[in-house]
Scaffold this active site. Structure first.
Site, PDB file in Angstrom:
ATOM      1  N   ASP A 189    -152.283  53.898 -12.188  1.00 16.47           N
ATOM      2  CA  ASP A 189    -152.240  55.288 -12.643  1.00 16.47           C
ATOM      3  C   ASP A 189    -151.460  55.473 -13.945  1.00 16.47           C
ATOM      4  O   ASP A 189    -151.695  56.432 -14.686  1.00 16.47           O
ATOM      5  CB  ASP A 189    -151.616  56.175 -11.566  1.00 16.47           C
ATOM      6  CG  ASP A 189    -150.155  55.814 -11.287  1.00 16.47           C
ATOM      7  OD1 ASP A 189    -149.866  54.616 -11.075  1.00 16.47           O
ATOM      8  OD2 ASP A 189    -149.299  56.719 -11.285  1.00 16.47           O
TER       9      ASP A 189
ATOM     10  N   THR B 118    -142.314  50.951 -11.873  1.00 20.70           N
ATOM     11  CA  THR B 118    -142.660  51.757 -13.046  1.00 20.70           C
ATOM     12  C   THR B 118    -141.390  52.377 -13.599  1.00 20.70           C
ATOM     13  O   THR B 118    -140.392  52.505 -12.889  1.00 20.70           O
ATOM     14  CB  THR B 118    -143.622  52.905 -12.646  1.00 20.70           C
ATOM     15  OG1 THR B 118    -144.624  52.410 -11.777  1.00 20.70           O
ATOM     16  CG2 THR B 118    -144.263  53.560 -13.848  1.00 20.70           C
TER      17      THR B 118
END
Length: 291
Positions: A191, A160
């Site tokens: 998420d 990420t």
């Protein structure tokens, strides 16, 4: 006028056997560029988007151009952004065919009444907004996570990018972008595009998470950290408590956080986490491992 600050990450999951010289140089360049933008008076929200675009376009991280395909050979990308001043948020999930998912997330926030668009709906919206497409995926994507995807069988690899920003007006913002876990099932969403789980910003703190997203969702990791700060906990203590909770649940990863006083936190429980920051004294630091 507030002294600006910024912290970015290029993902937890860094492996000691791998060389990160290119990422270290690039992260410093990004922070230096954004330092100039903040000193010129740019807003936290604009700087958050611009930072993540630079990370996405580099092809060095598992986001944007650095994506790897899912099990069906498709590139599905997620991103979110949140403005601490207004509590507005925007996100896209499982977006295919566009260069900068963080730009799409900003457009969702600014140009729709919604917070999240997903899948074909997100792609349709991106086309309507004339966002830049990816016309040749095989030659565009770099699969930057190769070498970091050696988690034990049955566990989740990850990657990420993200940023937390404090501007000269005292406004906070956060943004996060990812191509998700390596070898993920088609349609899997972690998420990153979920405000409260992977991204959060309010008047007290901004947070961007990186790691095995299923655990960060279950912990409401980003909001958990910021709410603890709002309740009076020091930023470092609140951030570390969140990562400790992730570890207790069996997950790994990290987060970056920034409060309205310019304090910075960057806890993680993986081998390393690529990150760089501008502190409120104007100093720039870049790290991958703690020692």
């Amino acid at each position: 006028m507030v002294r600006p600050a910024l912290i970015l990450h290029g993902g937890a999951g860094a492996r000691r056997e791998r060389n990160y010289d290119r990422e270290i140089v690039h992260m410093r360049e990004v922070v230096e560029a954004m330092k100039a933008r903040l000193e010129d008076g740019a807003s936290a929200l604009d700087v958050a988007v611009e930072t993540v675009v630079m990370l996405e376009d580099s092809g060095l991280y598992v986001a944007g151009r650095g994506a790897s395909p899912n099990l069906a050979g498709e590139y599905e990308l997620d991103a979110s952004i949140m403005c601490g001043d207004t509590q507005k948020a925007g996100s896209v999930a499982a977006l295919q065919g566009f260069r900068n998912p963080v730009v799409a997330a900003r457009a969702v926030m600014d140009r729709t009444p919604h917070v999240m668009l997903a899948g074909s709906g997100a792609a349709r919206f991106a086309r309507e907004q004339a966002l830049e497409p990816v016309t040749d995926p095989d030659n565009w994507y770099t699969r930057a996570g190769k070498g970091e995807d050696n988690h034990p069988p049955g566990t989740l690899s990850h990657g990420t990018v993200g940023v937390c920003v404090l501007d000269t007006q005292g406004r906070l913002a956060a943004a996060t972008s990812t191509a998700g876990v390596f070898g993920k099932m088609p349609g899997r969403v972690g998420d990153t595009p979920i405000p409260a789980a992977g991204t959060w910003a309010d008047g007290d703190a901004a947070v961007s998470c990186t790691g095995q997203g299923e655990y960060f969702i279950r912990a409401a990791a980003a909001a958990r950290t910021a709410i603890a700060v709002s309740a009076g906990q020091p930023l470092q203590k609140a951030a570390q408590a969140t990562i400790d909770r992730i570890g207790q649940m069996g997950g790994d990863g990290g987060l970056i956080a920034l409060d309205r006083n310019g304090n910075i936190a960057d806890p993680y429980n993986s081998q390393g986490m690529k990150r760089a920051w501008l502190d409120s004294e104007g100093r720039i630091e870049v790290r991958v491992f703690n020692n």
